[in-house]
Design a protein around this motif. Structure first.
Motif, PDB file in Angstrom:
ATOM      1  N   LYS A   1      45.831  43.729  35.340  1.00 21.68           N
ATOM      2  CA  LYS A   1      44.375  43.741  35.525  1.00 21.68           C
ATOM      3  C   LYS A   1      43.795  42.340  35.559  1.00 21.68           C
ATOM      4  CE  LYS A   1      43.496  48.307  33.524  1.00 21.68           C
ATOM      5  NZ  LYS A   1      42.800  49.070  32.460  1.00 21.68           N
TER       6      LYS A   1
ATOM      7  N   GLY B   1      44.294  41.193  39.477  1.00 18.96           N
ATOM      8  CA  GLY B   1      43.972  42.103  40.572  1.00 18.96           C
ATOM      9  C   GLY B   1      45.097  43.051  40.936  1.00 18.96           C
TER      10      GLY B   1
ATOM     11  N   GLU C   1      49.359  36.507  50.357  1.00 18.88           N
ATOM     12  CA  GLU C   1      49.054  37.932  50.488  1.00 18.88           C
ATOM     13  C   GLU C   1      50.223  38.697  51.085  1.00 18.88           C
ATOM     14  OE1 GLU C   1      45.157  38.999  52.107  1.00 18.88           O
ATOM     15  OE2 GLU C   1      44.638  36.865  52.051  1.00 18.88           O
TER      16      GLU C   1
ATOM     17  N   THR D   1      53.809  44.652  41.424  1.00 22.24           N
ATOM     18  CA  THR D   1      52.499  45.143  41.858  1.00 22.24           C
ATOM     19  C   THR D   1      52.420  46.643  41.612  1.00 22.24           C
ATOM     20  OG1 THR D   1      53.291  45.408  44.139  1.00 22.24           O
ATOM     21  CG2 THR D   1      52.209  43.342  43.572  1.00 22.24           C
TER      22      THR D   1
ATOM     23  N   LEU E   1      41.255  37.182  34.987  1.00 32.86           N
ATOM     24  CA  LEU E   1      40.213  38.078  34.486  1.00 32.86           C
ATOM     25  C   LEU E   1      40.552  38.429  33.036  1.00 32.86           C
ATOM     26  CD1 LEU E   1      39.805  40.467  37.553  1.00 32.86           C
ATOM     27  CD2 LEU E   1      38.344  38.556  36.886  1.00 32.86           C
TER      28      LEU E   1
ATOM     29  N   SER F   1      48.420  42.905  48.171  1.00 34.86           N
ATOM     30  CA  SER F   1      48.730  42.253  46.901  1.00 34.86           C
ATOM     31  C   SER F   1      48.793  40.747  47.086  1.00 34.86           C
ATOM     32  CB  SER F   1      50.081  42.741  46.356  1.00 34.86           C
ATOM     33  OG  SER F   1      50.108  44.138  46.228  1.00 34.86           O
TER      34      SER F   1
END
Length: 687
Positions: free
Chosen positions: A272, A275, A304, A341, A224, A352
């Motif tokens: 960011k 995520g 995950e 995280t 992102l 996470s």
């Protein structure tokens, strides 16, 4: 009265009468054996065979072998590989009119004598051409490095990349070059080997850069984009040494420029962009041969991590806006985390995405002061191994704490109360078979003398931070409470600090310091084997020089650092007041900080030092040979002579030139290569 004329770099002692005895004392100080800055003119050239004297070339030129350069006219010698040079003719004489209240360059002379030393540093020309990809470079940065001294410059260049600057004379192990045009965020210099600036030099500095581009994918999703700071930063250690460059990804791709070479690729990615997962020096490859535009795709597989993180069955408190704690993932067998995280308090659930691999997981927390829980937690292990090689994992942690009740008494009294202050307790968990090491900081509001804290089970090294917010005149530092404080159940921690008062009067060269201004800092280093504490106190004495300090009882080495803002002529460094002072009871110490005035002509490159910056332009870094202490002195330009006060001793010197002191000149420091003997004759020698 007038002693006479001292050549630049020679020692001269201000006394009232020049007798044969004084002359002998003067010569004994002037002709110091090792590192002497001046000597009698050598006799005829004999290749050192007749009398073992200085070896010179037939033309008395530099030997270029690291030995001194012989000046056949002036009789001075200076190491050829350092910044020192003879002061120019006409600048090496001081008119000493009267040691009792005389004047030299606007400053008063001391009654007891002074040392005259010419302080003249040489500059050498360095020019050349700086190019990037065959074109003239702009915005260049040059660095000259060698052990404990260095210089730096940002010379202007013309359209062809030609530049010219001056650098303090000396031998430099590394010349480094960086042009601004590689990439807007690029950092990292190309190395060009050693450079001998004992003479003027010219170099052509050429580097090439290429485009590195590729995809930017994490867990099958594009990064992102983030603008400030950019979401992707690349660290490239190797050859050339570490390069850094950052950029904002676009549509799951990136493009940067790097200098060509062979290096590794490590990623730093903002949370960011992924995520909430931050990558820190995440390794992509250890060796990339980069000699042309290249494609290097970033495609990181991830799994995950879900679960709950609690303390005593409850979520970690939400004590501030934004994140309250982080989880650090360190590869098994590694020493630093590669993924972090970020999580908000008040919620126990975590979710996470972590790059594939095996990790040890630690919890960190940096939050606000609290009455019970630590405000900061570093390295609290929550999982010794989490295998994310091929699968997702659950991470469920409930960290139990025990209660610690206690109070603080300083000389039988509770600390001063203040709604705006807090006391700090430092507890380092000692690693053992049951509990890995971690660090707890408690910052507890200072509204009473008692406390009730919560800590994880472990054996702790416990310290209390002291300063004058707890008690008047109290020295600051870490007070050892307990070297082995066991927290295996609810427990108590009484903190009792007993202090002794050190008072007295301080004078500076026999005169009281100006009232209301800091005179300097006292430091107290414990001399007790079982106590390794260190305390310090900045002292602002009364007009008569009186001071008062409270220090925890013990035996200390007491040192003093003079404040060179209050006393700008003085070099600042560690000055031992007392090698051992037993402060198990009140003590009075009247202390006179004694220094010697060192003065003489000062030149850089044969020119007067101008006042161009509004602050100090030049200075010295000094190392006292008797005890290895380091000293620092600065002076503004605009004077033909300098004035420095420093305690008695022998000093090695590094001349320093501050930024913008001279146009087109590198700033930095370089060794003078000579020993500065700061000694006054014994009282008997001045009679």
């Amino acid at each position: 009265m007038l002693l006479g004329v001292a050549p630049a770099g020679c020692l001269m002692i201000g006394v009232t009468l020049l007798t044969p005895r004084n002359l002998a004392a003067l010569l004994s100080l002037t002709l110091l054996a090792a590192g002497c800055q001046c000597a009698p003119k050598p006799g005829p050239f004999d290749a050192g065979e007749k009398d073992g004297g200085p070896t010179t070339k037939p033309d008395a030129g530099p030997m270029n072998d690291g030995g001194p350069d012989i000046d056949p006219d002036g009789g001075l010698f200076y190491p050829s590989f350092t910044a020192a040079e003879p002061c120019p003719p006409g600048s090496d004489t001081l008119e000493v009119q009267d040691t009792d209240g005389g004047i030299i360059d606007g400053g008063e002379l001391p009654d007891g004598g002074f040392v005259v030393w010419g302080l003249c540093a040489a500059l050498r020309n360095f020019d050349g051409t700086a190019t990037l990809n065959g074109q003239g470079a702009t915005g260049i940065n040059l660095r000259f490095e060698s052990g404990d001294y260095k210089a730096e410059a940002e010379p202007a260049t013309d359209a062809f990349g030609k530049f010219h600057l001056k650098v303090l004379k000396g031998r430099y192990d590394l010349l480094k070059y960086h042009p601004a045009g590689v990439f807007s965020t690029h950092q990292g210099h190309e190395e060009f080997g050693n450079i001998d600036l004992n003479k003027d030099q010219s170099r052509d500095l050429a580097v090439r850069s290429h485009v590195l581009r590729g995809g930017a994918i994490f867990a099958n999703l594009p990064f992102l984009p983030q603008q400030s700071p950019p979401d992707l930063a690349i660290e490239a250690p190797g050859f050339p040494p570490t390069q850094l460059v950052s950029t904002t990804s676009v549509g799951g791709g990136y493009e940067v420029n790097l200098l060509e070479g062979v290096f590794g690729i490590y990623l730093n990615v903002e949370p960011k962009a992924l995520g909430g997962t931050q990558l820190v020096r995440y390794p992509m490859t250890t060796s990339l041969n980069f000699s042309a535009d290249s494609v290097f795709d970033i495609n990181i597989d991830a799994h995950e991590v879900e679960g709950e993180v609690k303390i005593d069955g409850a979520p970690i408190p939400d004590r501030q806006p934004g994140e309250d704690f982080t989880l650090e993932y360190t590869p098994t067998g590694g020493s630093s985390p590669v993924a972090i995280t970020h999580h908000e308090g008040g919620l126990s659930n975590i979710h996470s995405l972590i790059p594939s691999g095996k990790y040890t997981v630690n919890l960190n927390m940096e939050s606000k002061p609290d009455r019970s829980l630590p405000s900061r937690i570093y390295g609290k292990q929550v999982s010794p191994q989490l295998d994310l090689t091929n699968q997702n994992q659950q991470l469920n942690v409930d960290m139990k704490t025990f209660k610690i009740e206690g109070g603080i008494l300083i000389d039988g009294q509770p600390p001063k109360y203040s709604v705006s202050d807090y006391f700090t307790l430092y507890m380092l968990a000692l690693p053992d078979a049951l509990y890995p090491s971690n660090l707890l900081y408690f910052e507890v509001p200072l509204d009473s003398g008692t406390f009730e804290l919560k800590a994880f089970p472990a054996n702790y090294y416990a310290l209390l931070a002291l300063d004058n917010s707890l008690a008047d005149d109290l020295a600051a530092g870490w007070f050892l409470i307990n070297k082995y404080f066991q927290v295996q159940s609810d427990t108590k921690l009484p903190i009792v600090v007993e202090t002794a008062v050190l008072d007295g009067k301080i004078t500076i060269d026999g005169k009281p310091p100006p009232g209301g201004k800091p005179v300097g800092q006292f430091t107290f280093q414990s001399r007790t084997v079982t106590q390794s504490s260190f305390f310090y106190r900045t002292v602002t004495p009364a007009e008569d020089g009186s001071f008062r300090v409270r220090v925890p009882k013990g035996s200390y080495e007491v040192n003093f650092y003079i404040d060179n803002h209050t006393f700008p002529e003085y070099a600042s460094g560690r000055y031992r007041m007392v090698s051992r002072l037993d402060l198990d009871h009140p003590q009075t110490l009247n202390f006179d900080y004694k220094s010697v005035l060192v003065t003489g002509p000062i030149r850089v490159g044969g020119r007067l030092v101008e006042n161009n910056t509004g602050g100090p332009e030049v200075g010295l870094n000094l190392r006292r040979m008797q005890d290895g202490t380091d000293w620092d002195w600065n002076q503004e330009g605009g004077s033909t002579h300098y004035r420095m006060r420093i305690p008695d001793g022998d000093y090695m010197m590094w001349f320093k030139l501050n930024r913008d002191a001279y146009p087109d000149t590198a700033w930095g420091n370089a060794p003078m290569g000579v020993r500065l003997p700061v000694h006054l004759p014994m009282p008997a020698a001045s009679k």
